[in-house]
Design an enzyme around this catalytic site. Structure first.
Site, mmCIF file in Angstrom:
data_model
loop_
_atom_site.group_PDB
_atom_site.id
_atom_site.type_symbol
_atom_site.label_atom_id
_atom_site.label_comp_id
_atom_site.label_asym_id
_atom_site.label_seq_id
_atom_site.Cartn_x
_atom_site.Cartn_y
_atom_site.Cartn_z
ATOM 1 N N ASP A 147 -1.148 3.584 3.171
ATOM 2 C CA ASP A 147 -0.574 2.237 3.163
ATOM 3 C C ASP A 147 0.498 2.176 4.235
ATOM 4 O O ASP A 147 0.896 3.197 4.797
ATOM 5 C CB ASP A 147 0.043 1.949 1.783
ATOM 6 C CG ASP A 147 0.678 0.571 1.725
ATOM 7 O OD1 ASP A 147 0.011 -0.401 2.117
ATOM 8 O OD2 ASP A 147 1.851 0.455 1.321
ATOM 9 N N SER A 148 1.014 0.968 4.471
ATOM 10 C CA SER A 148 2.104 0.819 5.420
ATOM 11 C C SER A 148 3.403 1.446 4.891
ATOM 12 O O SER A 148 4.312 1.699 5.655
ATOM 13 C CB SER A 148 2.329 -0.666 5.707
ATOM 14 O OG SER A 148 2.521 -1.361 4.493
ATOM 15 N N CYS A 189 -3.698 -0.539 1.549
ATOM 16 C CA CYS A 189 -3.041 -1.712 2.118
ATOM 17 C C CYS A 189 -4.053 -2.852 2.283
ATOM 18 O O CYS A 189 -5.111 -2.665 2.884
ATOM 19 C CB CYS A 189 -2.478 -1.316 3.473
ATOM 20 S SG CYS A 189 -1.689 -2.629 4.374
ATOM 21 N N GLU A 212 10.979 -4.457 -2.036
ATOM 22 C CA GLU A 212 11.595 -3.254 -1.442
ATOM 23 C C GLU A 212 13.082 -3.196 -1.795
ATOM 24 O O GLU A 212 13.658 -2.132 -1.923
ATOM 25 C CB GLU A 212 11.407 -3.267 0.079
ATOM 26 C CG GLU A 212 9.953 -3.361 0.469
ATOM 27 C CD GLU A 212 9.403 -2.148 1.197
ATOM 28 O OE1 GLU A 212 10.185 -1.398 1.781
ATOM 29 O OE2 GLU A 212 8.168 -1.971 1.167
ATOM 30 N N CYS A 229 -1.745 -8.215 -2.108
ATOM 31 C CA CYS A 229 -0.811 -7.403 -1.316
ATOM 32 C C CYS A 229 -0.303 -6.306 -2.243
ATOM 33 O O CYS A 229 -0.070 -6.551 -3.434
ATOM 34 C CB CYS A 229 0.341 -8.278 -0.825
ATOM 35 S SG CYS A 229 1.697 -7.348 -0.097
ATOM 36 N N HIS A 259 2.409 -4.942 -2.827
ATOM 37 C CA HIS A 259 3.697 -5.085 -3.534
ATOM 38 C C HIS A 259 3.638 -6.049 -4.717
ATOM 39 O O HIS A 259 4.466 -5.991 -5.600
ATOM 40 C CB HIS A 259 4.769 -5.590 -2.569
ATOM 41 C CG HIS A 259 5.204 -4.582 -1.552
ATOM 42 N ND1 HIS A 259 4.333 -4.025 -0.650
ATOM 43 C CD2 HIS A 259 6.421 -4.031 -1.305
ATOM 44 C CE1 HIS A 259 5.006 -3.184 0.130
ATOM 45 N NE2 HIS A 259 6.258 -3.171 -0.243
HETATM 46 N N1 DGL Z 1 0.857 -3.051 2.326
HETATM 47 C C1 DGL Z 1 0.859 -4.392 2.841
HETATM 48 C C2 DGL Z 1 -0.353 -5.153 2.273
HETATM 49 O O1 DGL Z 1 -0.851 -4.851 1.209
HETATM 50 C C3 DGL Z 1 2.150 -5.121 2.523
HETATM 51 C C4 DGL Z 1 3.355 -4.594 3.246
HETATM 52 C C5 DGL Z 1 3.280 -4.737 4.752
HETATM 53 O O2 DGL Z 1 3.247 -5.879 5.265
HETATM 54 O O3 DGL Z 1 3.263 -3.710 5.410
HETATM 55 O O4 DGL Z 1 -0.837 -6.045 2.899
#
Ligand code: DGL
Length: 274
Positions: free
Chosen positions: A14-15, A77, A156, A188, A190
């Site tokens: 993931d990011s 992600c 976050e 997403c 989060h």
């Molecule tokens: N992990 C990203 C997503 O699910 C969200 C956070 C980001 O923008 O990096 O799209």
């Protein structure tokens, strides 16, 4: 590659921390599996970056995960699933699963009135990938999409139950609510952490779809079909290993606040080397 067996770990990336919501579902639903998790904490957010950039980042991460002898890869992600899954699946000789298709599938099953809401980053929503998958399943379904970029920094910041987050949620979701959706995809990583607040804002009649849960189910089915499910006979000192591209200590704290596992070690690596 020849080191890969049913006992090999699953690579999840993931990011940043958000994909831990997907790792958490894998831990809950596939307790015999080992995980190597990579969070690209140096280069997040992905949600506001271009497809080319996300594809380049994803390729580097996959090269790193392959050095860990993973047997399958889960793109946790949503943005990377939207932008990179198709290309990556053709390039890599390993099974690769994203979160978008499983999420779309369950949303199409969940709606009774044929009106589905999708929320995600600007990248995911702009790609219309959820809408396109849902319409492929049932062309009669109306999909209403909305990017909610402020949710990521609020999570976050851990303002999960904060009145400010509630106000932001109302502002983003009121219009969608008035359009009568009866299923809402939390598109997403989060957003599942804001599930209770989003549920309160949307009201009882709206089913919230968490693609992370569905992705874990798809992973399970894929592992069994391919004879790759871990028989669970091997004891590993660290069944879950965490790597990041920056700020390992912050990541560890966040991970410990959401995972059903005591994260003792996170390691920073230079992802640009891969
Ligand atoms: N992990 C990203 C997503 O699910 C969200 C956070 C980001 O923008 O990096 O799209």
């Amino acid at each position: 590659m020849d080191k890969v067996s049913a006992e090999s770990p699953i690579g999840v990336f993931d990011s940043g921390v958000g994909g831990l919501t997907v790792a958490r579902e894998i831990m809950r639903n596939l307790p015999a599996e080992h995980i190597v998790y990579f969070g690209d904490t140096a280069r997040l957010p992905y949600g506001s970056k271009s497809k080319e950039t996300i594809l380049m980042f994803s390729r580097q991460i996959i090269r790193f995960l392959q050095t860990q002898d993973v047997k399958a890869i889960v793109i946790a992600c949503n943005t990377a699933s939207a932008f990179a899954l198709d290309t990556i699946s053709q390039e890599v000789a390993l099974p690769v699963i994203g979160v978008v298709k499983p999420g779309a599938r369950v949303a199409a099953r969940a709606t009774h009135n044929g009106r589905i809401g999708v929320i995600g980053t600007e990248g995911t929503v702009g790609s219309h990938i959820y809408r396109d998958f849902i319409r492929k399943i049932d062309p009669q379904i109306t999909v209403i999409e909305r990017a909610c970029p402020l949710f990521v920094p609020l999570v976050e910041e851990r303002w999960i139950h904060d009145p400010i987050t509630r106000q932001v949620a109302e502002r983003y979701l009121d219009e969608m609510k008035s359009q009568g959706v009866d299923a809402l995809v939390l598109g997403c990583t989060h957003y599942p952490l804001l599930r209770s607040m989003i549920g309160e804002v949307m009201g009882e009649g709206v089913t919230l779809v968490n693609p992370a849960y569905e992705a874990a189910q798809e992973l399970k089915a894929m592992l069994y079909t391919n004879g790759l499910a871990n028989p669970g006979t091997d004891e590993k000192e660290f069944p879950y290993r965490f790597f990041v591209s920056d700020l390992a200590e912050n990541f560890k704290q966040f991970a410990n606040s959401i995972l059903p596992y005591d994260v003792e070690m996170t390691q920073k690596i230079d992802i640009e080397e891969y």
